[in-house]
Design an enzyme around this catalytic site. Structure first.
Site, mmCIF file in Angstrom:
data_model
loop_
_atom_site.group_PDB
_atom_site.id
_atom_site.type_symbol
_atom_site.label_atom_id
_atom_site.label_comp_id
_atom_site.label_asym_id
_atom_site.label_seq_id
_atom_site.Cartn_x
_atom_site.Cartn_y
_atom_site.Cartn_z
ATOM 1 N N ASP A 112 0.954 -1.156 -0.169
ATOM 2 C CA ASP A 112 0.002 0.007 -0.035
ATOM 3 C C ASP A 112 0.815 1.104 -0.026
ATOM 4 O OD1 ASP A 112 -2.957 0.942 0.484
ATOM 5 O OD2 ASP A 112 -1.840 2.021 2.158
ATOM 6 N N HIS A 310 -7.377 -6.343 -0.855
ATOM 7 C CA HIS A 310 -6.262 -5.455 -0.611
ATOM 8 C C HIS A 310 -4.994 -5.754 0.096
ATOM 9 C CE1 HIS A 310 -4.101 -1.446 -0.853
ATOM 10 N NE2 HIS A 310 -4.494 -1.568 0.633
#
Length: 333
Positions: A112, A310
């Site tokens: 991320d 994610h």
């Protein structure tokens, strides 16, 4: 150089905690193993704890595995100024950690925002950071569009979440009355097994007068996250607050100005990308992934994991750890 005092971790078996001095404060880290230094950098809203599965795997493969708390997170320093969270400051922290650990070079793994930090660290300091693995967020060179202008256009009639995060205190007012509940909703909404079904309203877009959590998925936690693990995260953020993490988003225009000299720059070091097929970061940035032959000339391999969302190193810990250790062996061969 003497090493900072280590304290056994109660949440990550086999790892130790350290607090190390860097030029602008202190960085907390988890460490396990010996060998070439591998630094792991988390994203939002996570901490070094997000690497709990990879620390042992990378250490067992013969490396000194170190997962940091980025400034503003966990037990690391949290400067009050918003501009203290610009990318150049985070790169300086990464450099400072390497020095504090008595090393001269390191391999980077980021997820991320940590993927951006890893890439920019390798871009700005190729002498120190010799390879970079990027999880979930692919490398994309600087371009001429001011980030906040681009995000405003993405939102259309609603507000894109990065725009929603821009005003200091606004997202905090939503999150901090119920940190555990907000984290649970955010983690669940971006996980491959619990995210909203296709065609439903996205939690990344906020309707006028609404909040992000209005569109979070309810119900059970994703398979990768136990109640006890959520307790660890919520305790960390109850203590640190969310402002440090949110301030990363509030520096996107400063980063754009600071890094303008790297317009179109290629990242030449040996690289790895791992993305989730169901992750919005992967689908939104499909063009960046397609451009890897140009932008990442040192790319060793790229992988898209079917059915994965994610939180890639936590959703697929064994698979991601295997890909990382295989890549590390190639890099260090």
């Amino acid at each position: 150089m003497s090493q900072p005092v280590a304290e056994p971790s109660t949440t990550v078996p086999g790892a130790v905690h350290r607090l190390v001095d860097v030029p602008d404060g202190r960085i907390h880290l988890l460490e396990q193993g010996t060998g070439p230094l591998v630094l792991m950098i988390h994203g939002f809203p996570e901490t070094s704890y997000s690497w709990r599965h990879q620390l042992s795997a990378v250490a067992a493969a013969g490396y000194r595995a170190v997962a940091v708390d980025v400034r503003g997170y966990g037990r690391s320093s949290a400067p009050a100024r918003v501009d203290a969270y610009r990318m150049t400051a985070l790169v300086a922290d990464t450099v400072g950690v390497v020095h504090a650990l008595g090393e001269e070079t390191a391999t980077l793994i980021g997820h991320d925002w940590g993927s951006n930090i890893a890439a920019d660290s390798a871009l700005l300091r190729p002498d120190m950071f010799t390879a970079a693995a990027m999880l979930s967020v692919p490398y994309a060179p600087w371009n001429a569009i001011r980030p906040t202008d681009g995000f405003a256009r993405i939102g259309g009639t609603e507000e894109f979440y990065v725009s929603y995060f821009q005003q200091p205190g606004r997202a905090e007012a939503e999150i901090e009355p119920d940190v555990r509940g907000w984290l649970a909703g955010f983690y669940t909404s971006l996980s491959g097994d619990t995210m909203p079904p296709p065609g439903t309203d996205s939690p990344f877009f906020v309707p006028e007068g609404g909040a992000m959590r209005d569109r979070f998925t309810g119900g059970a936690l994703p398979a990768w996250l136990t109640e006890e693990e959520l307790d660890v995260y919520s305790a960390q953020f109850e203590q640190s607050g969310l402002t440090g993490g949110l301030n990363r988003y509030r520096n996107v225009d400063r980063d754009w100005e600071d890094l303008a000299a790297w317009d179109g720059a290629r990242l030449a070091c040996p690289a790895l990308f791992i993305g989730g097929a169901l992750d919005s970061s992967t689908t939104w940035m499909a063009d960046a992934i397609a451009a890897f032959p140009t932008t990442l000339p040192g790319l060793v391999s790229s992988h898209i994991l079917d059915g994965c969302g994610h939180w890639i190193q936590q959703e697929r810990p064994a698979e991601v750890s295997a890909l990382l250790t295989e890549w590390l062996h190639t890099v260090h061969a």
